[in-house]
Design a protein around this motif. Structure first.
Motif, PDB file in Angstrom:
ATOM      1  N   ARG A 144       3.842  10.564  -6.304  1.00  0.00           N
ATOM      2  CA  ARG A 144       4.969  11.011  -7.122  1.00  0.00           C
ATOM      3  C   ARG A 144       4.574  11.315  -8.553  1.00  0.00           C
ATOM      4  O   ARG A 144       5.022  12.313  -9.149  1.00  0.00           O
ATOM      5  CB  ARG A 144       6.057   9.923  -7.110  1.00  0.00           C
ATOM      6  CG  ARG A 144       7.305  10.248  -7.923  1.00  0.00           C
ATOM      7  CD  ARG A 144       8.130  11.333  -7.275  1.00  0.00           C
ATOM      8  NE  ARG A 144       9.337  11.610  -8.031  1.00  0.00           N
ATOM      9  CZ  ARG A 144       9.398  12.383  -9.109  1.00  0.00           C
ATOM     10  NH1 ARG A 144       8.301  12.967  -9.577  1.00  0.00           N
ATOM     11  NH2 ARG A 144      10.555  12.580  -9.739  1.00  0.00           N
ATOM     12  N   THR A 145       3.702  10.487  -9.135  1.00  0.00           N
ATOM     13  CA  THR A 145       3.405  10.625 -10.563  1.00  0.00           C
ATOM     14  C   THR A 145       1.947  10.903 -10.874  1.00  0.00           C
ATOM     15  O   THR A 145       1.617  11.244 -12.012  1.00  0.00           O
ATOM     16  CB  THR A 145       3.821   9.342 -11.312  1.00  0.00           C
ATOM     17  OG1 THR A 145       2.967   8.255 -10.899  1.00  0.00           O
ATOM     18  CG2 THR A 145       5.275   8.978 -11.004  1.00  0.00           C
ATOM     19  N   GLY A 146       1.069  10.707  -9.889  1.00  0.00           N
ATOM     20  CA  GLY A 146      -0.355  10.854 -10.151  1.00  0.00           C
ATOM     21  C   GLY A 146      -1.012   9.587 -10.641  1.00  0.00           C
ATOM     22  O   GLY A 146      -2.241   9.536 -10.799  1.00  0.00           O
ATOM     23  N   VAL A 147      -0.207   8.546 -10.915  1.00  0.00           N
ATOM     24  CA  VAL A 147      -0.723   7.258 -11.364  1.00  0.00           C
ATOM     25  C   VAL A 147      -0.118   6.171 -10.479  1.00  0.00           C
ATOM     26  O   VAL A 147       1.087   5.934 -10.531  1.00  0.00           O
ATOM     27  CB  VAL A 147      -0.365   6.969 -12.831  1.00  0.00           C
ATOM     28  CG1 VAL A 147      -0.921   5.610 -13.256  1.00  0.00           C
ATOM     29  CG2 VAL A 147      -0.897   8.067 -13.729  1.00  0.00           C
ATOM     30  N   PRO A 148      -0.913   5.514  -9.641  1.00  0.00           N
ATOM     31  CA  PRO A 148      -0.354   4.489  -8.752  1.00  0.00           C
ATOM     32  C   PRO A 148       0.105   3.263  -9.520  1.00  0.00           C
ATOM     33  O   PRO A 148      -0.436   2.939 -10.589  1.00  0.00           O
ATOM     34  CB  PRO A 148      -1.527   4.151  -7.827  1.00  0.00           C
ATOM     35  CG  PRO A 148      -2.737   4.502  -8.607  1.00  0.00           C
ATOM     36  CD  PRO A 148      -2.367   5.686  -9.457  1.00  0.00           C
TER      37      PRO A 148
ATOM     38  N   ALA B 175       0.838  -1.205   0.000  1.00  0.00           N
ATOM     39  CA  ALA B 175       0.000   0.000   0.000  1.00  0.00           C
ATOM     40  C   ALA B 175       0.869   1.250   0.000  1.00  0.00           C
ATOM     41  O   ALA B 175       0.528   2.254  -0.650  1.00  0.00           O
ATOM     42  CB  ALA B 175      -0.923  -0.011   1.217  1.00  0.00           C
ATOM     43  N   ALA B 176       1.989   1.205   0.725  1.00  0.00           N
ATOM     44  CA  ALA B 176       2.897   2.355   0.746  1.00  0.00           C
ATOM     45  C   ALA B 176       3.507   2.591  -0.633  1.00  0.00           C
ATOM     46  O   ALA B 176       3.624   3.739  -1.086  1.00  0.00           O
ATOM     47  CB  ALA B 176       3.997   2.133   1.789  1.00  0.00           C
ATOM     48  N   VAL B 177       3.889   1.503  -1.305  1.00  0.00           N
ATOM     49  CA  VAL B 177       4.459   1.637  -2.647  1.00  0.00           C
ATOM     50  C   VAL B 177       3.444   2.230  -3.608  1.00  0.00           C
ATOM     51  O   VAL B 177       3.754   3.148  -4.386  1.00  0.00           O
ATOM     52  CB  VAL B 177       4.947   0.265  -3.162  1.00  0.00           C
ATOM     53  CG1 VAL B 177       5.304   0.331  -4.648  1.00  0.00           C
ATOM     54  CG2 VAL B 177       6.144  -0.206  -2.354  1.00  0.00           C
ATOM     55  N   HIS B 178       2.213   1.728  -3.568  1.00  0.00           N
ATOM     56  CA  HIS B 178       1.174   2.257  -4.452  1.00  0.00           C
ATOM     57  C   HIS B 178       0.881   3.721  -4.138  1.00  0.00           C
ATOM     58  O   HIS B 178       0.681   4.532  -5.060  1.00  0.00           O
ATOM     59  CB  HIS B 178      -0.104   1.432  -4.319  1.00  0.00           C
ATOM     60  CG  HIS B 178       0.049   0.009  -4.740  1.00  0.00           C
ATOM     61  ND1 HIS B 178       0.745  -0.363  -5.867  1.00  0.00           N
ATOM     62  CD2 HIS B 178      -0.409  -1.154  -4.184  1.00  0.00           C
ATOM     63  CE1 HIS B 178       0.715  -1.681  -5.995  1.00  0.00           C
ATOM     64  NE2 HIS B 178       0.026  -2.182  -4.990  1.00  0.00           N
ATOM     65  N   THR B 179       0.861   4.062  -2.855  1.00  0.00           N
ATOM     66  CA  THR B 179       0.598   5.451  -2.475  1.00  0.00           C
ATOM     67  C   THR B 179       1.750   6.357  -2.891  1.00  0.00           C
ATOM     68  O   THR B 179       1.535   7.489  -3.347  1.00  0.00           O
ATOM     69  CB  THR B 179       0.375   5.558  -0.951  1.00  0.00           C
ATOM     70  OG1 THR B 179      -0.617   4.604  -0.559  1.00  0.00           O
ATOM     71  CG2 THR B 179      -0.109   6.939  -0.560  1.00  0.00           C
ATOM     72  N   PHE B 180       2.980   5.877  -2.730  1.00  0.00           N
ATOM     73  CA  PHE B 180       4.157   6.659  -3.133  1.00  0.00           C
ATOM     74  C   PHE B 180       4.130   6.949  -4.628  1.00  0.00           C
ATOM     75  O   PHE B 180       4.356   8.084  -5.062  1.00  0.00           O
ATOM     76  CB  PHE B 180       5.437   5.915  -2.768  1.00  0.00           C
ATOM     77  CG  PHE B 180       6.683   6.566  -3.308  1.00  0.00           C
ATOM     78  CD1 PHE B 180       7.260   7.640  -2.654  1.00  0.00           C
ATOM     79  CD2 PHE B 180       7.268   6.105  -4.489  1.00  0.00           C
ATOM     80  CE1 PHE B 180       8.402   8.245  -3.152  1.00  0.00           C
ATOM     81  CE2 PHE B 180       8.410   6.706  -4.997  1.00  0.00           C
ATOM     82  CZ  PHE B 180       8.976   7.783  -4.325  1.00  0.00           C
ATOM     83  N   THR B 181       3.868   5.910  -5.440  1.00  0.00           N
ATOM     84  CA  THR B 181       3.862   6.116  -6.891  1.00  0.00           C
ATOM     85  C   THR B 181       2.734   7.055  -7.300  1.00  0.00           C
ATOM     86  O   THR B 181       2.893   7.833  -8.252  1.00  0.00           O
ATOM     87  CB  THR B 181       3.735   4.775  -7.627  1.00  0.00           C
ATOM     88  OG1 THR B 181       2.587   4.054  -7.124  1.00  0.00           O
ATOM     89  CG2 THR B 181       4.976   3.922  -7.409  1.00  0.00           C
TER      90      THR B 181
END
Length: 279
Positions: A94-98, A85-91
């Motif tokens: 960062r980019t607007g697209v998880p 979940a942290a990785v998906h939230t970070f992406t």
């Protein structure tokens, strides 16, 4: 429920990024919180394994036995869920697209089911432990107190975090079926452990000592799991009503979406498009 048990859905996947956003905090803060919880969970698990390997009477055999307990398995699940979940939230931040949006639909659906286990199983563990397994005496060693509080109390706090803070939608009702299937698989594992290692992970599963009470415990936990699913589902429904309908807090978003505004894509896709046919 049965006909849709193996469907992955054909609607638009999470068009307003409910899995990666919050009504209260920014995506960056949500990422930090999830990453911190994941770090704490993994640190706890690894420290317990090392401590038991060094200090327990059976040494590393005691550490190996940790993987036979539903408590430990669900805590590993918490660690991995919050990591993903942290990785998906970070992406997303960062980019607007998880990253989750780039996954094939089966993996997206499994993430939705994974989320459901995280908001239900910790409550099962907590209630069973404090109501049935805890003997009422505080532990003389700091390690035992800390490890049990971490795995049997903070686990439910982490589940409440995922229920209250993110904008996640109510899980599909079909997830109740899969929650029971996983519990049944663990029950099978418990009897495999007894056959191969000579002990039951939990004494209430021992038919010699408990007799017919084993069936009562098994069905009681299964029914309790369904009730707790209803509790989590209702809490999410209430959170959505209070934050979005009552107070107009539609979320804090990344990129071009201004914090606190209702995303246009939700008007287009409809609420039912936020994973409706998961698993």
């Amino acid at each position: 429920m049965a006909p849709s048990a193996f469907k992955f859905g054909t609607d638009v996947w999470d068009p307003t990024h409910r899995f990666e956003t919050s009504w209260l905090v920014s995506p960056w803060v949500l990422f930090f919180c999830r990453a911190l919880i994941s770090l704490y969970a993994f640190t706890t698990l690894v420290f317990i394994l090392i401590w038991r390997c060094i200090n327990a009477d059976e040494h590393c055999v005691a550490s190996q036995n940790q993987f036979t307990y539903f408590t430990s398995l669900t805590y590993w699940g918490i660690g991995f869920y919050f990591l993903f979940a942290a990785v998906h939230t970070f992406t997303y931040a960062r980019t607007g697209v998880p990253l989750l949006d780039r996954f094939p639909r089966p993996l997206q659906t499994l993430h939705s089911a994974f989320y459901t286990t995280i908001i239900v199983y910790p409550f099962v563990v907590t209630i069973v432990y404090w109501a049935r397994l805890y003997d009422g005496k505080w532990w003389p060693e700091v390690f035992e107190g800390w490890s049990n509080v971490s795995q049997h109390l903070l686990n439910s706090a982490f589940a409440l975090f995922e229920i209250i803070i993110p904008r996640t939608d109510t899980p599909p009702l079909v997830h109740m079926l899969w929650l029971i299937v996983v519990l049944a698989l663990y029950l099978s594992l418990a009897y495999v452990v007894e056959a191969t290692r000579g002990f039951y992970p939990y004494d209430f599963l021992d038919p010699v000592e408990q007799g017919a009470w084993v069936a009562a415990y098994v069905f009681g936990i299964a029914i309790g799991c369904i009730i707790l699913f209803g509790f989590a589902w209702s809490c999410i429904k209430l959170r959505k009503y209070l934050t979005e309908t009552k107070f107009g807090k539609h979320g804090k978003f990344a990129g071009s979406l201004r914090a606190g505004t209702k995303p246009i894509s939700e008007d287009y896709a409809g609420e039912g498009a936020v994973p409706g046919e998961a698993v």
